[in-house]
Scaffold this motif. Structure first.
Motif, short mmCIF file in Angstrom:
data_model
loop_
_atom_site.label_atom_id
_atom_site.label_comp_id
_atom_site.label_asym_id
_atom_site.label_seq_id
_atom_site.Cartn_x
_atom_site.Cartn_y
_atom_site.Cartn_z
N GLU A 53 7.33 -5.69 2.46
CA GLU A 53 7.51 -4.80 1.32
C GLU A 53 8.87 -4.97 0.62
OE1 GLU A 53 6.43 -2.60 -1.64
OE2 GLU A 53 5.08 -3.20 -0.04
N TYR A 56 8.11 -8.01 -1.53
CA TYR A 56 7.10 -7.80 -2.56
C TYR A 56 7.51 -6.75 -3.59
CZ TYR A 56 3.63 -10.19 0.42
OH TYR A 56 2.94 -11.09 1.16
N GLY A 57 8.28 -5.77 -3.18
CA GLY A 57 8.64 -4.64 -4.06
C GLY A 57 9.25 -5.07 -5.39
N PRO A 58 10.34 -5.84 -5.37
CA PRO A 58 10.93 -6.25 -6.65
C PRO A 58 9.98 -7.10 -7.50
CG PRO A 58 12.46 -6.66 -4.85
CD PRO A 58 11.16 -6.24 -4.24
N ARG A 60 6.67 -6.84 -7.54
CA ARG A 60 5.65 -5.94 -8.09
C ARG A 60 6.19 -5.14 -9.27
NH1 ARG A 60 3.67 -4.31 -2.20
NH2 ARG A 60 1.99 -5.83 -1.98
N ARG A 61 7.48 -4.83 -9.26
CA ARG A 61 8.07 -4.11 -10.39
C ARG A 61 8.11 -4.97 -11.65
NH1 ARG A 61 11.43 -1.66 -6.35
NH2 ARG A 61 12.91 -3.37 -6.52
N ILE A 62 8.24 -6.28 -11.48
CA ILE A 62 8.31 -7.20 -12.62
C ILE A 62 6.92 -7.50 -13.16
CG2 ILE A 62 8.93 -9.54 -13.31
CD1 ILE A 62 11.22 -9.37 -11.27
N PRO A 65 0.68 -4.36 -14.14
CA PRO A 65 -0.45 -3.92 -13.31
C PRO A 65 -1.69 -4.76 -13.58
CG PRO A 65 0.33 -2.14 -14.75
CD PRO A 65 1.16 -3.33 -15.05
N ASP A 70 -3.30 -7.98 -6.51
CA ASP A 70 -1.88 -8.07 -6.18
C ASP A 70 -1.45 -9.53 -6.19
OD1 ASP A 70 0.69 -7.50 -5.38
OD2 ASP A 70 0.16 -7.11 -3.28
N ALA A 72 1.77 -10.43 -6.11
CA ALA A 72 3.11 -10.53 -5.54
C ALA A 72 3.19 -11.61 -4.45
CB ALA A 72 3.57 -9.18 -5.00
#
Length: 95
Positions: A53, A56-58, A60-62, A65, A70, A72
């Motif tokens: 996570e 993947y988090g940064p 997914r923010r870029i 949707p 997914d 990422a």
């Protein structure tokens, strides 16, 4: 300096393996081959999620949707591959 190069390559190899393991395990869970009600499977799954996570988090923010898709892990794999190419092409710097 060669040791630094080898350590960086090892870290990228470990990240590559973890992303592939996470993707395969998510497919097996979604196709109900693996069951999260089994304690061992759940521990591995939650451990992989906790490891991946922060990576993947940064990403997914870029990414925009995608309605349940997914991308990422794919972007992370491409990033790891690109870093490996950059490090390999500049390996002379480490010697």
């Amino acid at each position: 300096m060669q040791s630094l190069f080898q350590i960086l390559m090892l870290i990228l190899d470990v990240v590559w393996f973890l992303v592939i393991a996470h993707v395969i395990m998510s497919w097996l869970i979604n196709f109900q081959v693996l069951n999260l009600h089994q304690q061992f499977v759940a521990q591995i799954w939650y451990g992989l999620n906790r490891l991946m996570e922060p990576i993947y988090g940064p990403v997914r923010r870029i990414l925009p949707p995608m309605q349940g898709l997914d991308l990422a892990p794919l972007v992370v794999l491409l990033g790891v591959f690109a870093l490996r190419i950059i490090l390999t092409n500049n390996a002379a710097f480490f010697y």
